[in-house]
Enzyme design. Structure first.
Site, PDB file in Angstrom:
ATOM      1  N   ASP A  24      -7.364   1.307   7.852  1.00  0.00           N
ATOM      2  CA  ASP A  24      -6.029   1.839   7.582  1.00  0.00           C
ATOM      3  C   ASP A  24      -5.896   3.262   8.130  1.00  0.00           C
ATOM      4  OD1 ASP A  24      -3.464   2.214   6.685  1.00  0.00           O
ATOM      5  OD2 ASP A  24      -4.025   2.569   4.602  1.00  0.00           O
ATOM      6  N   GLU A  55       0.837  -1.201   0.000  1.00  0.00           N
ATOM      7  CA  GLU A  55       0.000   0.000   0.000  1.00  0.00           C
ATOM      8  C   GLU A  55       0.867   1.245   0.000  1.00  0.00           C
ATOM      9  OE1 GLU A  55      -2.160   3.463   1.319  1.00  0.00           O
ATOM     10  OE2 GLU A  55      -0.561   2.515   2.438  1.00  0.00           O
TER      11      GLU A  55
END
Ligand SMILES: [Zn+2]
Length: 497
Positions: free
Chosen positions: A388, A360
């Site tokens: 997240d 990511e």
């Protein structure tokens, strides 16, 4: 259904929920979590569609899942292993690979169907990083001012002895543009864009982040385009402990770093007084791309195994800390969503898919690969959740879905109300980087919405470590993920698009 029979069903269903045989027979290592009292008043206020999708036995299961998660330390134990035993997990690193293998093994232990899907990932490694002001107004002969800094992802390397150049400080892109090539070429540019701490303290940390992170992402390239030999940003962070915060930056072909906020202040003050020269040494290396893995672990659905609800976080981290809040926490609460179901012997109607995403932080190779390989299944991806934004107390969810879908989910949110995780914040953007492609393809998407007031104190810094995670708050996050994941996977109809 008339009211009398509804109340009778409600009583029956509640009793059934309390006596689910599989659960009753499960050996319990500790005191079994007690299902909380069903809120009958709230239940009675459900619309027909809500009641059809969330019959009382399902509400009872959701209450049981919540109670189990709020007294389970599985997620914390997993996080301790990922952060302390395995450590930082930057894309392409041996630790990232070990972490993927570890998560896969843990999910297999629970009996899930596990795939490790290969992804080609970038591999950038940090080197030496020092900075000092070697010439500045009022300088004491022979003295220098140390600058606390760290390289940004994709930074190129200076020679080993560093580069020495004049410093130019700008507050924003407009000021850089006004300087033009004549004012920038051959110099080191510092973007002294402030992170708005007041907004962050007031609960709008991601607004502050969005405003500042543009300089981290695009600043070095804009400076390089005008001939700068180096680019620095004021760290995108909200703490005052002279910590530099790293992060992704668009490849610019020049050395690029982040200085601690205090040092950005110092540099700006001195540059306002006169000429400042700086020595900058950054020696990171871009190694060849390598193989990484998305870990995909399924609790197969009992009625519609082809329909998928994703619960996820990203396994890669930056290298300065150990990636506890970003985003080990997201991965472990998704893992716990599966663990709770296995422990309670609950089987969702649809497949609950745990995904630990790779890469990511440095380009999103993992989510890109998944969206390529699984695009044809997106019509059957009923919903996707990513956590997240840390591990602090969850307030609810950022959602990108139709208002009708949100309405239908109210009973599940009602289960989370007892610990305050029932807020819904509609978002025009995908509420998670790794689920963005799914969201763009129309899959209803949710991001766990944490209290973000301290998140950017530690984010992408050396202080992103396990001690920043409060076990009780992590349990709440696990409860939010597990309850919402199971609700989406077990409600009668797939969430409308
Ligand atoms: Zn993250």
């Amino acid at each position: 259904m008339n009211k009398t029979s509804f109340v009778q069903n409600l009583v029956l269903a509640t009793v059934c929920a309390l006596l689910t045989p599989a659960y009753a027979q499960t050996p319990q290592p500790k005191a079994a979590p007690k299902p909380a009292q069903t809120d009958w008043a709230a239940a009675l206020q459900m619309s027909e569609a809500q009641r059809a999708n969330f019959p009382l036995p399902l509400i009872g299961e959701l209450e049981t899942i919540k109670a189990a998660a709020l007294s389970d330390d599985y997620a914390y134990r997993q996080l301790a292993h990922l952060t302390e035993n395995i450590g930082p997990r930057p894309s392409g690193s041996p630790q990232a690979k070990a972490a993927a293998e570890y998560v896969a093994a843990e999910m297999r232990k629970l009996g899930l169907e596990v795939q490790m899907e290969e992804v080609k990932v970038p591999h950038w490694v940090r080197g030496a990083e020092t900075g000092e002001l070697v010439e500045y107004p009022g300088q004491v002969p022979g003295a220098a001012q140390k600058i606390v800094l760290t390289a940004l992802g994709n930074s190129t390397s200076t020679p080993g002895e560093g580069i020495t150049a004049d410093l130019v400080v700008v507050n924003n892109f407009d000021e850089l543009k006004a300087l033009g090539r004549d004012g920038v070429a051959g110099k080191i540019v510092l973007y002294n864009e402030l992170f708005d701490k007041q907004k962050a303290a007031a609960g709008m940390a991601f607004v502050s982040y969005g405003d500042s992170v543009r300089y981290r992402g695009a600043g070095p390239k804009a400076a390089a385009d005008l001939g700068a030999v180096g680019a620095l940003i004021r760290s995108v962070g909200s703490a005052d402990f002279r910590l530099p915060h790293t992060g992704y930056s668009t490849p610019a072909g020049i050395p690029a770093g982040a200085v601690a906020a205090e040092d950005a202040e110092l540099m700006a003050h001195l540059a306002a007084q006169g000429k400042v020269r700086m020595r900058l040494t950054l020696t990171p290396q871009k190694l060849p791309d390598t193989t990484g893995y998305n870990v995909i672990a399924d609790v197969k659905g009992s009625e519609h195994p082809e329909q998928v609800v994703v619960v996820s976080g990203h396994l890669d981290s930056w290298d300065l800390g150990t990636g506890a809040i970003d985003d080990g926490a997201g991965v472990v609460v998704a893992m716990e969503a599966a663990e709770i179901l296995e422990k309670l012997h609950l089987r969702p109607k649809r497949t609950l898919r745990v995904i630990a995403w790779m890469d990511e932080e440095t380009g999103g190779a993992g989510s890109k690969a998944y969206s390529q390989d699984h695009a044809s299944e997106f019509a059957n991806h009923v919903a996707a959740i990513e956590s997240d934004a840390g591990a602090a107390h969850p307030l609810g969810f950022d959602v990108r879905m139709s208002p009708q879908a949100v309405e239908l989910l109210r009973p599940a949110l009602g289960v989370l109300q007892s610990f305050g995780a029932n807020a819904v914040q509609p978002s025009p953007y995908p509420p998670g980087a790794d689920i963005a492609a799914m969201s763009e393809a129309g899959v209803p998407a949710l991001g766990v919405l944490q209290d973000g007031r301290t998140y950017f104190h530690y984010h992408h810094s050396a202080a992103d470590t396990l001690d920043k995670v409060v076990p009780g708050e992590l349990r709440e996050n696990a409860a939010a993920m597990a309850v919402m994941g199971y609700a989406l996977a077990s409600m009668k109809d797939p969430l409308p698009r």
